[in-house]
Structures are given as structure tokens and as C-alpha cells.
Write a protein that holds these residues in place. Structure first.
Motif: not given
Length: 125
Positions: A15-16, A118-121, A61-62
């Protein structure tokens, strides 16, 4: 207090990841529509929604992506808080400096937020 199962943690990570990808797409699309100077009609409404959604959720979110195993409510509260604070702070700086350039503010916030999103993706915690 119970420990979340492995399946619950996997669903939360997915989800994240999906939220981070959606926010990257929203930010980049908002910037592209801004460069094209889309203002009216249905596409103008989409531009407005994408821009506001990204500015309210993207920076938060970042930041919230760095929380480990936090409850969803905490993640969303931090997301909204940081997003609103960032947007208001940038707007206040522009007003105080008498340099009102919201398009440049959108680009700047996007450039700063997208690498973290993008890092969190890629590495969803």
C-alpha cells in the motif's frame, strides 16, 4: 498488544509503495500540465486536483515513508501535517518576499519530494 503478522506487514508495504508511485505520477503530471498552461475544462479541473493532492500529500508522504511499522493513522496524520505545513511555509515565504511564483514553488516541491517518494516506492518499510 499483538505483533502484526507477516502478511499484514506485506500488505502495508504494498500500500505504501502504491501510494508513493501514485504521488510521483500526480506530481510529474501536475508539473507537465502547468508547463502546458492547461487552465480550463475537464483537464483544467484534473490539473487542479492533481496539484492540490500532490502539494498536500507529496511532501508528507516523502517524510512519513521513513516511519517503520507505524500504524496507518499515524502515517496519514504525519503526511497531511507535513504536506500542509510545507505548502503554507512556501506560500508564506513567497508572500513575505513579495515574489509570488506558485509555478516555481510547485516545481521546487516536486523536485525535492519525488526522489524520496521513488525511494519509498522501491524500499517500502
Amino acid at each position: 498488544m499483538s505483533v502484526p503478522s507477516r502478511a499484514e506487514l506485506t500488505r502495508a508495504r504494498l500500500a505504501r509503495r502504491y501510494v508513493a508511485i501514485a504521488l510521483v505520477l500526480a506530481g510529474v503530471t501536475a508539473c507537465v500540465l502547468n508547463v502546458l498552461e492547461v487552465t480550463g475544462g475537464l483537464v483544467g479541473e484534473v490539473r487542479f486536483l492533481l496539484t492540490m493532492g500532490f502539494l498536500l500529500l507529496g511532501p508528507g508522504w516523502a517524510v512519513a515513508g521513513f516511519l517503520r511499522r507505524a500504524p496507518a493513522a499515524h502515517v496519514w496524520l504525519l503526511t497531511l501535517g507535513v504536506g500542509v505545513a510545507t505548502t503554507l511555509l512556501v506560500a508564506q515565504i513567497m508572500v513575505s518576499a513579495r515574489a509570488w511564483y506558485p509555478d516555481i514553488a510547485l516545481y521546487l516541491i516536486t523536485v525535492v519530494s519525488v526522489p524520496f517518494l521513488l525511494r519509498h516506492a522501491v524500499v517500502a518499510q
